[in-house]
Structure formats: structure tokens, C-alpha cells
Design a protein around this motif. Structure first.
Motif, mmCIF file in Angstrom:
data_model
loop_
_atom_site.group_PDB
_atom_site.id
_atom_site.type_symbol
_atom_site.label_atom_id
_atom_site.label_comp_id
_atom_site.label_asym_id
_atom_site.label_seq_id
_atom_site.Cartn_x
_atom_site.Cartn_y
_atom_site.Cartn_z
ATOM 1 N N ALA A 298 6.471 -3.574 11.617
ATOM 2 C CA ALA A 298 5.340 -3.745 12.525
ATOM 3 C C ALA A 298 4.167 -2.921 12.002
ATOM 4 O O ALA A 298 4.356 -1.939 11.282
ATOM 5 C CB ALA A 298 5.728 -3.286 13.930
ATOM 6 N N PRO A 299 2.924 -3.304 12.322
ATOM 7 C CA PRO A 299 1.764 -2.545 11.836
ATOM 8 C C PRO A 299 1.869 -1.063 12.191
ATOM 9 O O PRO A 299 2.243 -0.701 13.304
ATOM 10 C CB PRO A 299 0.579 -3.215 12.555
ATOM 11 N N GLU A 300 1.554 -0.208 11.212
ATOM 12 C CA GLU A 300 1.505 1.253 11.311
ATOM 13 C C GLU A 300 2.891 1.901 11.282
ATOM 14 O O GLU A 300 2.989 3.133 11.333
ATOM 15 C CB GLU A 300 0.761 1.714 12.577
ATOM 16 N N TRP A 301 3.966 1.114 11.196
ATOM 17 C CA TRP A 301 5.315 1.688 11.157
ATOM 18 C C TRP A 301 5.825 1.678 9.720
ATOM 19 O O TRP A 301 5.452 0.833 8.914
ATOM 20 C CB TRP A 301 6.259 0.901 12.064
ATOM 21 N N HIS A 302 6.724 2.617 9.402
ATOM 22 C CA HIS A 302 7.267 2.704 8.047
ATOM 23 C C HIS A 302 8.723 3.142 8.096
ATOM 24 O O HIS A 302 9.173 3.781 9.056
ATOM 25 C CB HIS A 302 6.448 3.670 7.177
ATOM 26 N N THR A 303 9.472 2.795 7.045
ATOM 27 C CA THR A 303 10.820 3.303 6.825
ATOM 28 C C THR A 303 10.809 4.161 5.562
ATOM 29 O O THR A 303 9.754 4.388 4.970
ATOM 30 C CB THR A 303 11.831 2.156 6.705
ATOM 31 N N TYR A 304 11.975 4.609 5.113
ATOM 32 C CA TYR A 304 12.019 5.704 4.157
ATOM 33 C C TYR A 304 12.684 5.332 2.834
ATOM 34 O O TYR A 304 13.550 4.460 2.768
ATOM 35 C CB TYR A 304 12.757 6.900 4.780
ATOM 36 N N TYR B 248 8.083 3.156 2.877
ATOM 37 C CA TYR B 248 7.464 1.838 2.726
ATOM 38 C C TYR B 248 6.937 1.374 4.077
ATOM 39 O O TYR B 248 7.537 1.616 5.129
ATOM 40 C CB TYR B 248 8.480 0.812 2.221
ATOM 41 N N ASP B 249 5.816 0.657 4.047
ATOM 42 C CA ASP B 249 5.344 -0.076 5.215
ATOM 43 C C ASP B 249 5.112 -1.521 4.794
ATOM 44 O O ASP B 249 5.481 -1.915 3.682
ATOM 45 C CB ASP B 249 4.088 0.559 5.808
#
Length: 742
Positions: free
Chosen positions: A84-90, A134-135
């Protein structure tokens, strides 16, 4: 003169509508567990098709086999994440905080899976910290080898993916994906995605240079990097976590084709490696997705590492450690609470639950049910026992559902059923029907079989039992004093002891009515049956409609204004159906059919809007817009404030918690309270639990609680201070003034 015949008629009418109102309550309580299970499964998306939609991401299971799936062949599997916009994982090393994705594969015999080929990450600065990940959209490829031992006609793959996804707050998510591919045929539908993902992975690079430790810094000198990198500011990603300070300032420079850098080490470093694998990359060209393709080097480390200090937790997910690194102290309110005290707290909390605002609407039903027995002591006592059984059994059912879902890995707490928009809509429908019946729009007996209509006359105890079920349905979202600690302990106890706490809670709630039913003198103090009962019945429609307004507001917090409008249209069509039941002759047949068709069309067209969740909870955002003194809570925000030596007050709340809203309006918004908070430099954070949030659930569990409201004052260097569930201005001001004197 109001005759005995009229009195009997009124009492019979009371019995009929009370029976079916209570039956509707049971109809709502029974699907709670099913609705919660369906809601959990709905977040997994279309797993059979290899895709799943979670709250903040969409994940897919892909394959790439240009030579086909066959023994002695290598193929690629991959998990694609669309954030989703503005969210990221690692990335594999998340940086200052976070967790990398974990993939647990289930593969047939003869199929071997390798490690993730990580694309080059990008850097996400967060204040003085920084994360790697990453986003946008990223594909994580995994090599798979088909050995000669594989003999299937299809390749059946299942993967359980778990990840942490963050913006300013973090949410753990998961998905179980399944796919089946035929053996022999080439699979190239996602070839471009795999080629791009593999191309973005860092390339092995020999290079020339040195990696050494001097003092509190790691010094690099690298020659022979790609010519088009020269003059650019590079990023350094060590594969060993908790080694450097990712967010701290560091220096770098170019001298010809030689790149030099000095990077500060983490003060909480936990490793002293002899060799270090790391990635160097230029600034990313694309705004989202993986970073720019880098190079990977593995070099020996020269020099002497500083002594290793004991680190605090790097990813605080519940109660963050104080700034001095000590472990968070145990909340004072939960120290020494044993099973016996939990039972006593549950009993007292259940009694007080009768006084909570959310239980007011059912009081009218209880009063009329009690009055309908008249002077018959035996009927009163039997009704009291049956009502108590209904309450206790309902609390046991809710407790068993809560414990079962937690044992299955779901992060849920007390009131979990109202985190589901479907349950909120069902309760709003129930109270609309009750209100319309009380107002006299229709009679239950006009549209139920005569055999069922006489059920209460043959089995009055069943009617009282169902009234207890309805009372529990209304009271369950609330948390009264003494309940919080008891329920928090209950979810950690063995099942038998835990269920005993829930049963005691139900007994406490039923105790006043049970005592009244056993006291014959009470019946003589009540007004005699008369015309007042009809007026009282109609007046009680308005508390029911007020409850519907509240539930619509809760639904708006969960699913948005379109869901509220859709449900109102459905309720309008339902009202038309109920109104048609009182008609007679041809008008009843034609208008009833038209109203039923209208209701069916409304359910088909508008139902999906009711249960559709909004992209993010609206309650906290609305509070932030209305009053800038409150900020959304997250573990990271709380940790940052405490590290800056600033006290933090956290309001764990939910839109469906009436007690929370009363406290918010009467105490937490009081000008004197806000003035004291500002004078003590206390940060005010609000953790909104209106929708299911595993991070908030874990934070509540760490505080020894399983429901809201919960109010906690964190002062650096001190144990968290828990306030009571029903706040007073004096209590909160005293706590804030004590924090100012620290």
C-alpha cells in the motif's frame, strides 16, 4: 378502568415480543465465531489462485520455468508483494528495526528450495533511525531444484509467508498461498517480472580495497567500482544486522576510482565478524520498488572491534525499553494477581458491568421481563436462574472463542467480535428490529408460525435464557473496573481456569437480577401492570435507536461513510418489509412482495459495501484533525519519545467501546487535563483498536490486559502506571502532576 383482561393481554404481548427479541440476540451471538473466522479467512484472499489481499499489501505466488517443470531442471518460484502507498517491508538485514519476510514452503518429495535472492534494498530514514527494505512492488525470487526423485504430474506448492509491514506504525501480516502447475509445459507468463527481480539483485564483485575497524567507526576503501558510479553518493548495506548505526551521519568521498567511507558502529552492536558481506549501491532511480542494482562483496575485517555492550530490543513491539536500556518494568497493576484474585475481579467487574452505558438499552427488556411474571415467586426465581444460565453460557462461548482464536495464532482480545464490520452491521440490524417493534410498527407474532409464537408460554425458562444471551451481546464490548486485569490473566491461564474466569464474569453480571428474582418483596415494590406498560414499551424504542446510531458510527470508523449509507438503505428496506406485515388483504400481498424484493436487491447490491474495510482506521485520523494534541500510537513513536526522556500517556481505545468514548468526552478532553499534560511535557498517544490490530493486541497483552479501555502513563525510568477503566479528571491530573515532579 384497566381490567385484568387488558392486563393479561398486555403481558401476553410482552412475552411474545420479548421471546423473539431474545431469539434475535441468540442469532447474532451464535455467528460471532463464524463471522470472525470468515473475516480472518477473507484477509487471506484467493489462496487457491496464489494471491492474497491483506490490510496493507497484496501478495502473489509466481513461477518461472522456461524449460518446463521436469526432473533435473531448475525453476524459479517467487513471492510478489504489492505494498500500500507509504508502507514498506524489510531486507534480510532490516536496519535499526523491523523483521525480514519468512517463507515456509510445503513442497512435494523430490523438490528442493533454496534461499531468497534478495533484490538490492533502499534506505528508509525515520528520524534518527533508518531501515532497509522495499516499497511499491517487489518480487522475491527463490531457486527450486527438481530432482530425479520427483514423479508427480503437477507441481503443488504451498507457502506460508509472514512479514512485518511498516509506515510510521508496524503491522505483522501473513498469507498462505497455494498454486499448482502442470509438469512439462513451459511457464513464462511472469518472465519479465523474474528477469527484473534477478537483475535488481546485487552482482558479485571482487573489487580491491580494505575493510577495517578504527575506534567506533568502520572504514572502507574500495577501488574498481563501476565507472558510472563515480562522484555519486553510495549506500552501504551490511548483511550482518545490528552492526552499524544505519541512521547516523557518515562520511564518504571519491578520489579517482577509489571510494572511501567512515561509518559509525552501533552502540548496541552484538557482532564482531572476521568477514563481512555487504552491498554497495548508487541512489535508486525509481521512486519505489527495489533499490538500484548494487554489487556484493565479502571481505575480511582488519583492526580491533570495540567491546560489545548488552543491547536493548531493536524492534519494540509492545512496551518499549526505557532510554537507559533496562528491560521494561512490570506494570504495577498486574503484579501478584493470582487465579483467586482474578475470579474475584471478574465477579466484581461483572456486577459493575450492569452500570456501564453500553448495557442501558437492555435494562428496559429486563425490567419488563421481571414485571411480566407478576407476583408468582416461583416464576420469578425460575426466570432468574434461566437468565443467569443464559448470561454465563454466553460468556463461556465468547471466552472459548477468544481462547480458541488466540491458540490458532490470531491476535484478538475482549470485544474482538465488534472489530468485524459484519457483526457491527448485524447488531445494528437487530436493534433496529427491536426498536421498530417497541415503537409498534409491527408485531413479531404476525410473521412467525403460531407454534413458535407459543414457545414462551410452554417454556418460559427458554425466554429468560435468551434474554440473558441478548444482555451478553450488548454488554460484551465493555470493560468495567476489575475486569481488565482478570481478563488479561485469563488469556494466559490453562483453558479450564481461563473459562472459570469468564463464567465468573457472567455470574457477576447476572447476580443483581438473580438476587432480585429470589427476593419476593421486590415484586411488591414494582408498579402494577397497567397502561403505563404500553407507554414504557414505546419509549424504550428510543434507546434502541440511539444504540443503532452508535453502531452506525462504529461502522463508519471501520468501513467508511459509504458503508453507513449502504446499511441505512438496507435498514430502510427492512423497515418496509416489517411494515408490510401489519397490512391485510391484497395490499399486504403486493406491498409485502415488493418490499421483500427491494430488501433482497439492497442486500445483493449494497451488502459488499457494508463489510468492506476502509484503507485505514479513521478514528485516530479524525482525532488528530480535530485536536492536534493527540497523536496516533505506534511502538516506534512511543520508543522515540521515551528515548528523548519525555513521558508518554497512551489511550488504548476503540470506537465500539462506549466507556472509551465517555472517558474521552468527559475526562481526556478536559481543558485542565490537557493543560497539565502540556505543563509536564507529556506526549498524548492514542492506540485505536476499532479494527483488528495485532500490534495493539500484543501491547495490551504485555500490559496484562485483553480489552479496552486501558490507560497507561509511561515515565522514563519508572514502571508504567495503569489508570482505572472509568477515569476521573482528578485521577488523571494527579498522575500528570506526579510525572511533572519526577
Amino acid at each position: 378502568m384497566y381490567t385484568q383482561r387488558h392486563s393479561s393481554s398486555t403481558l401476553a404481548m410482552v412475552r411474545r415480543w420479548r421471546t423473539w427479541i431474545a431469539a434475535l440476540g441468540l442469532a447474532v451471538l451464535t455467528p460471532w465465531v463464524m463471522a470472525q473466522t470468515a473475516w480472518v479467512l477473507s484477509t487471506q484472499g484467493d489462496a487457491a489462485a496464489g494471491t492474497a489481499k491483506t490490510e496493507y499489501a497484496r501478495v502473489s505466488l509466481l513461477a518461472h520455468a522456461p524449460q518446463g517443470i521436469a526432473p533435473d531442471q531448475s525453476v524459479w518460484l517467487g513471492v510478489r508483494i504489492e505494498h500500500a502507498p507509504e508502507w514498506h517491508t524489510y531486507w534480510r538485514n532490516p536496519g535499526d528495526s523491523g523483521l525480514p519476510i519468512e517463507l515456509n514452503w510445503q513442497l512435494p518429495a523430490g523438490v528442493q528450495v533454496g534461499d531468497i535472492v534478495w533484490p538490492t534494498p533502499r534506505k528508509f530514514p525515520i528520524g534518527e533511525l533508518a531501515n532497509y527494505g522495499y516499497d511499491g512492488t517487489v518480487l522475491l525470487p527463490v531457486p527450486v531444484t527438481i530432482t530425479p526423485g520427483f514423479a508427480g504430474s503437477t507441481l503443488d506448492v504451498e507457502v506460508h509467508a509472514t512479514w512485518l509491514i511498516c509506515r510510521r506504525e508496524c503491522v505483522p501480516e501473513e498469507a498462505r498461498l497455494r498454486m499448482r502447475w502442470p509438469v512439462g509445459a513451459a511457464i513464462v507468463a511472469d518472465a519479465a517480472a523474474f528477469e527484473a527481480a534477478l537483475a535488481s539483485a546485487p552482482r558479485p564483485w571482487e573489487g580491491r580495497g580494505e575493510l577495517r575497524v578504527e575506534g567506533d567507526r568502520l572504514h572502507l576503501q574500495v577501488a574498481g567500482l563501476p565507472a558510472d558510479w563515480r562522484g555519486q553518493r553510495l549506500e552501504f548495506f551490511p548483511e550482518t544486522g545490528n552492526l552499524i548505526a544505519p541512521g547516523a551521519p557518515w562520511t564518504q568521498s571519491w578520489e579517482g576510482d577509489v571510494w572511501r567511507a567512515a561509518i559509525p558502529l552501533s552502540p548496541y552492536r552484538s557482532e564482531a565478524p572476521d568477514r563481512l558481506a555487504f552491498v554497495l549501491a548508487p541512489p535508486p532511480a525509481a521512486p519505489h520498488g527495489p533499490g538500484a542494482t548494487g554489487v556484493r562483496l565479502t571481505w575480511p575485517v582488519s583492526g580491533t572491534w570495540p567491546a560489545i555492550e548488552t543491547p536493548p530490543p531493536t524492534e519494540p513491539t509492545t512496551a518499549p525499553a526505557p532510554a537507559d536500556g533496562a528491560a521494561p518494568p512490570t506494570p504495577e497493576a498486574s503484579v501478584g494477581l493470582g487465579w483467586g484474585l482474578a475470579l474475584l475481579g471478574a465477579l466484581l467487574g461483572g456486577v459493575i458491568l450492569n452500570l456501564m452505558p453500553c448495557v442501558f438499552p437492555v435494562l428496559a427488556i429486563k425490567v419488563m421481563a421481571f414485571q411480566s411474571h407478576g407476583p408468582h415467586v416461583r416464576a420469578q426465581r425460575l426466570g432468574g436462574l434461566a437468565y443467569t444460565a443464559g448470561v454465563v453460557v454466553s460468556f463461556l462461548a465468547l471466552g472459548a472463542a477468544l481462547l480458541g482464536l488466540r491458540a490458532a495464532g490470531e491476535a484478538v482480545g475482549w470485544g474482538f467480535q465488534l472489530q468485524n464490520p459484519l457483526v457491527v452491521a448485524a447488531l445494528a440490524t437487530l436493534f433496529t428490529v427491536i426498536g421498530l417493534n417497541l415503537a409498534g410498527l409491527f408485531a413479531f407474532g404476525s410473521w412467525v408460525p403460531s407454534g413458535l409464537a407459543g414457545l414462551q408460554l410452554r417454556h418460559p425458562a427458554a425466554d429468560a435464557f435468551l434474554t440473558g444471551v441478548l444482555a451478553t451481546a450488548i454488554a460484551s464490548p465493555c470493560t468495567a473496573p476489575f475486569m481488565g486485569a482478570s481478563l488479561g490473566l485469563a488469556v494466559t491461564l490453562p483453558p479450564v481456569q481461563a473459562l472459570a474466569v469468564f463464567a465468573t464474569l457472567g455470574l457477576g453480571m447476572a447476580l443483581p437480577y438473580l438476587a432480585a428474582s429470589a427476593w419476593p418483596a421486590l415484586a411488591r415494590r414494582l408498579p402494577r401492570p397497567g397502561p403505563w406498560m404500553e407507554t414504557f414499551r414505546q419509549a424504550m424504542a428510543f434507546p434502541m435507536f440511539a444504540t443503532v446510531v452508535w453502531l452506525l458510527w462504529v461502522l463508519g470508523q471501520q468501513s467508511g461513510i459509504h458503508a453507513v449509507a449502504a446499511l441505512l438503505l438496507i435498514l430502510l428496506a427492512l423497515a418496509a418489509v416489517l411494515w408490510a406485515t401489519r397490512l391485510h388483504g391484497r395490499a399486504a400481498r403486493w406491498l409485502g412482495t415488493a418490499a421483500a424484493l427491494l430488501l433482497a436487491a439492497a442486500l445483493w447490491a449494497l451488502g459488499p459495501y457494508v463489510v468492506r474495510e476502509a484503507s485505514a482506521p479513521a478514528a485516530v485520523a479524525a482525532d488528530a484533525e480535530a485536536d492536534g494534541t493527540w497523536q496516533p500510537w505506534s511502538p516506534q513513536r512511543q520508543a522515540e519519545l521515551l528515548a528523548a526522556n519525555r513521558p508518554v500517556f497512551v489511550d488504548f481505545t476503540a470506537a465500539w467501546c462506549v466507556t472509551c468514548q465517555v472517558n474521552k468526552a468527559t475526562v481526556l478532553g478536559d481543558p485542565a487535563v490537557l493543560h497539565d499534560a502540556a505543563a509536564a511535557n507529556i506526549a498524548l498517544l492514542r492506540a485505536d483498536w476499532t479494527r483488528r490490530d495485532p500490534v495493539i493486541t500484543e501491547a495490551l497483552s504485555a500490559l496484562g490486559r485483553s480489552g479496552v479501555p486501558v490507560y497507561v502513563l509511561h515515565v522514563p525510568g519508572q514502571a508504567p502506571r495503569m489508570l482505572t477503566e472509568i477515569l476521573s479528571v482528578a485521577e488523571v491530573r494527579a498522575a500528570f502532576q506526579a510525572a511533572a515532579r519526577r
